[in-house]
Design an enzyme around this catalytic site. Structure first.
Site: not given
Ligand SMILES: NC(=O)c1ccc[n+]([C@@H]2O[C@H](COP(=O)([O-])OP(=O)(O)OC[C@H]3O[C@@H](n4cnc5c(N)ncnc54)[C@H](O)[C@@H]3O)[C@@H](O)[C@H]2O)c1
Length: 324
Positions: A13, A37-38, A58-59, A104, A116, A147, A177
């Protein structure tokens, strides 16, 4: 020379909106995601562009990117309770090992690094609204700790790289958000209510509905992140919308917006669910000259219009199949 930015979690997202923003600003963007989850659909409009590259990776494993990088924005992580409770170990790994790998890479490339982080570092807060100097109230072994503690570790290691290696780092603490490209079944209250209203289901409230949340529209968040990235401020900064609302009042707003006639039904509150959430954004106002511009009414309308285009089949597929 055109600057090049790596965005992890690009297919998610927030990551996909960040990719759009940086592309529109003329940057070269490298997106990275393992799609846990993307969804690549969030990026398909960028694939034909010369300034956009994508790596399915996968990071939490070693990360290599050829060529120069000016900025790294680490957004990869499951973000909703439903996701991180399903994949707790991956969540801990991407916040810890993933962050270490990307730090790194940032050190090698001399890139500025932004993470984030989240309002969840404040846990179930005893200070209201939450200022950045509040240390939080997190249960380190509760269900949400996978988390919350991953994000707290992420902040700690990022600060350590700044202190001990002189890396340029930024920490954004993101509050709830919303906007287009969220998943209707990610378990968060806003998409859950919209999905329920569109399907004609009852709206479910967990607890008595007196708990509060503050929702920030995605374009406001992205603008705040960009300003923080370009600032010279190293300490964490809250970005969110302080317009707080109880979940009961929010359910009424959704009913009014969607014209739905469903009932609201109540379920028990999950363990460690925060009772109050409201960012203090004085720092962002002062340091970044930033504040949210999109009202909840406006943002909800845009988001609702986006989900209204979903077919009945899509709505059915994005139904929460597990009570949460
Ligand atoms: N959406 C919110 O309200 C919110 C609030 C606080 C923090 N965040 C942070 O923002 C970031 C994005 O959140 P989002 O809402 O877009 O979630 P999301 O699940 O839509 O996006 C997260 C993305 O990270 C990818 N991902 C997960 N683990 C991975 C890995 N090991 N290697 C590569 N890719 C990986 C998933 O496939 C996904 O596309 C996250 O770090 C989350 O903690 C979001």
């Amino acid at each position: 020379m055109t600057k090049r930015v790596l965005i992890t979690g690009a297919a998610g997202f927030l990551g996909s909106h960040l990719c759009d923003y940086f592309i529109a600003k003329g940057y070269r963007v490298v997106g990275m995601d393992n799609l846990i989850t993307g969804d690549l659909k969030n990026l398909e409009h960028l694939f034909p562009l010369e300034n956009f590259e994508f790596y399915n990776h996968d990071v939490s494993n070693y990360v290599h990117v050829a060529g120069s990088l000016d900025y790294i924005l680490h957004f990869a992580s499951p973000a909703s309770p439903i996701d991180y409770l399903k994949i707790p170990i991956q969540t801990l790994k991407v916040g810890s090992l993933g962050t270490h790998n990307l730090l790194g890479l940032a050190k090698e490339k001399k890139a500025r690094f932004l993470i984030a982080s989240t309002s969840e570092v404040y846990g179930d807060p005893t200070v209201h609204p939450q200022t950045e100097d509040y240390w939080g109230n997190v249960n380190p072994v509760g269900p949400r700790s996978v988390y919350d503690e991953a994000k707290r570790f992420q902040e700690a290691i990022t600060m350590a790289y700044h202190t001990f290696h002189g890396l340029e780092t930024r920490i954004v603490r993101i509050f709830n958000t919303y906007g287009p490209r969220m998943r209707l079944n990610d378990g968060r209250v806003l998409p859950a209510f919209i999905g329920q209203a569109l399907r004609g289901d009852d709206l479910t409230i967990f607890g008595d509905g007196s708990q509060t949340r503050s929702f920030c529209y995605v374009s406001d968040l992205v603008e705040g992140i960009y300003r923080l990235l370009l600032s010279d401020y190293v300490e964490p900064v809250n970005i969110g919308n302080p317009d707080e609302i109880t979940i009961s009042d929010f359910a009424d707003e959704i009913v009014k917006l969607t014209g739905s006639s469903q009932k609201v039904i109540y379920h028990p509150l999950p363990q460690d669910d925060p009772k109050q959430r409201q960012p203090d954004i004085s720092k962002a106002r002062q340091l970044l000259n930033w504040e949210p511009r999109i009202s909840r009414k406006e943002g909800l309308k845009i988001t609702y219009e986006y989900f209204k285009k979903f077919t009945a089949k899509q709505l059915e597929e994005t139904k929460l199949n597990k009570e949460f």
